[in-house]
Motif scaffolding. Structure first.
Motif, mmCIF file in Angstrom:
data_model
loop_
_atom_site.group_PDB
_atom_site.id
_atom_site.type_symbol
_atom_site.label_atom_id
_atom_site.label_comp_id
_atom_site.label_asym_id
_atom_site.label_seq_id
_atom_site.Cartn_x
_atom_site.Cartn_y
_atom_site.Cartn_z
ATOM 1 N N GLN A 59 35.935 35.044 36.013
ATOM 2 C CA GLN A 59 34.498 35.077 35.754
ATOM 3 C C GLN A 59 33.834 36.311 36.364
ATOM 4 O O GLN A 59 32.716 36.671 35.975
ATOM 5 N N LEU A 60 34.517 36.980 37.271
ATOM 6 C CA LEU A 60 33.974 38.189 37.904
ATOM 7 C C LEU A 60 34.366 39.476 37.175
ATOM 8 O O LEU A 60 33.999 40.566 37.606
ATOM 9 N N MET A 61 35.098 39.375 36.070
ATOM 10 C CA MET A 61 35.619 40.551 35.365
ATOM 11 C C MET A 61 34.583 41.300 34.522
ATOM 12 O O MET A 61 34.805 42.463 34.178
ATOM 13 N N GLU A 62 33.466 40.682 34.226
ATOM 14 C CA GLU A 62 32.494 41.328 33.346
ATOM 15 C C GLU A 62 32.040 42.674 33.920
ATOM 16 O O GLU A 62 31.660 42.775 35.084
ATOM 17 N N GLY A 63 32.115 43.699 33.090
ATOM 18 C CA GLY A 63 31.670 45.035 33.492
ATOM 19 C C GLY A 63 32.646 45.788 34.360
ATOM 20 O O GLY A 63 32.275 46.802 34.953
ATOM 21 N N LEU A 64 33.884 45.327 34.448
ATOM 22 C CA LEU A 64 34.890 46.003 35.264
ATOM 23 C C LEU A 64 35.888 46.728 34.352
ATOM 24 O O LEU A 64 36.845 46.134 33.881
ATOM 25 N N PRO A 65 35.658 48.009 34.121
ATOM 26 C CA PRO A 65 36.577 48.739 33.246
ATOM 27 C C PRO A 65 37.842 49.173 33.975
ATOM 28 O O PRO A 65 37.800 49.634 35.110
ATOM 29 N N ARG A 66 38.953 48.990 33.300
ATOM 30 C CA ARG A 66 40.228 49.489 33.800
ATOM 31 C C ARG A 66 40.258 50.997 33.601
ATOM 32 O O ARG A 66 39.728 51.519 32.628
ATOM 33 N N LEU A 67 40.852 51.715 34.536
ATOM 34 C CA LEU A 67 41.005 53.165 34.391
ATOM 35 C C LEU A 67 42.357 53.442 33.744
ATOM 36 O O LEU A 67 43.395 53.309 34.381
ATOM 37 N N GLU A 68 42.322 53.786 32.491
ATOM 38 C CA GLU A 68 43.542 54.019 31.714
ATOM 39 C C GLU A 68 44.111 55.404 31.998
ATOM 40 O O GLU A 68 43.408 56.306 32.467
ATOM 41 N N LYS A 69 45.377 55.577 31.676
ATOM 42 C CA LYS A 69 46.073 56.836 31.950
ATOM 43 C C LYS A 69 45.500 58.024 31.189
ATOM 44 O O LYS A 69 45.604 59.150 31.643
ATOM 45 N N ASP A 70 44.893 57.773 30.036
ATOM 46 C CA ASP A 70 44.365 58.878 29.233
ATOM 47 C C ASP A 70 42.940 59.286 29.614
ATOM 48 O O ASP A 70 42.385 60.211 29.047
ATOM 49 N N VAL A 71 42.353 58.618 30.601
ATOM 50 C CA VAL A 71 41.006 58.941 31.061
ATOM 51 C C VAL A 71 41.083 60.083 32.076
ATOM 52 O O VAL A 71 41.951 60.078 32.955
ATOM 53 N N LEU A 72 40.179 61.045 31.950
ATOM 54 C CA LEU A 72 40.105 62.128 32.937
ATOM 55 C C LEU A 72 39.566 61.538 34.239
ATOM 56 O O LEU A 72 38.450 61.013 34.278
ATOM 57 N N ILE A 73 40.368 61.589 35.275
ATOM 58 C CA ILE A 73 39.990 61.013 36.563
ATOM 59 C C ILE A 73 39.249 62.066 37.380
ATOM 60 O O ILE A 73 39.827 63.065 37.795
ATOM 61 N N THR A 74 37.971 61.817 37.583
ATOM 62 C CA THR A 74 37.144 62.684 38.415
ATOM 63 C C THR A 74 36.663 61.888 39.617
ATOM 64 O O THR A 74 36.778 60.659 39.655
ATOM 65 N N ARG A 75 36.107 62.586 40.580
ATOM 66 C CA ARG A 75 35.564 61.908 41.755
ATOM 67 C C ARG A 75 34.497 60.902 41.323
ATOM 68 O O ARG A 75 34.482 59.761 41.788
ATOM 69 N N GLN A 76 33.611 61.302 40.412
ATOM 70 C CA GLN A 76 32.531 60.424 39.976
ATOM 71 C C GLN A 76 33.075 59.180 39.276
ATOM 72 O O GLN A 76 32.598 58.072 39.515
ATOM 73 N N VAL A 77 34.065 59.356 38.421
ATOM 74 C CA VAL A 77 34.685 58.206 37.732
ATOM 75 C C VAL A 77 35.254 57.237 38.762
ATOM 76 O O VAL A 77 35.063 56.031 38.674
#
Length: 119
Positions: A59-77
């Motif tokens: 029930q706490l998962m709403e709005g929690l995006p997984r960080l996928e391997k194809d996403v550009l990982i930045t400090r802000q992300v």
């Protein structure tokens, strides 16, 4: 605030300090021993948190995006993802402290906190 929840908040602040101290140019670097890049290591921490939330308190998962391997990982992300997963884990810990257990984890919520900080 419960001392264990405060400990979790301190751990989050330390992760923020660590991220602030790493030049983003190094986020794509991979250790000599292979494995995940620096950015992917941090994304993994976030994703492990999501895994536990999904198992123990979906029930706490709403709005929690997984960080996928194809996403550009930045400090802000990472900072935005960590803020969300830190809050969800705090809520999960609160539930666990109230009930005396974290679903799917043994032995107790205090050990779960130790696991998350060490992971």
């Amino acid at each position: 605030m419960n001392a264990l929840l405060e400990t979790w908040a301190i751990s989050h602040r330390m992760n923020e300090f660590l991220l602030a101290g790493i030049d983003e140019n190094y986020f794509t670097d991979i250790p000599i021993a292979k494995g995940r890049s620096v950015g992917a290591q941090f994304a993994h921490l976030h994703n492990v948190r999501l895994m536990w939330v999904k198992v123990a308190a979906p029930q706490l998962m709403e709005g929690l995006p997984r960080l996928e391997k194809d996403v550009l990982i930045t400090r802000q992300v990472l900072l935005e993802a960590f803020a969300k997963s830190t809050s969800a884990i705090a809520a999960l810990l609160q539930l666990g402290l109230e009930t005396g257990r974290i679903k799917g984890f043994k032995p107790h919520p205090e050990a779960f906190l130790g696991y998350l900080i060490a992971h």
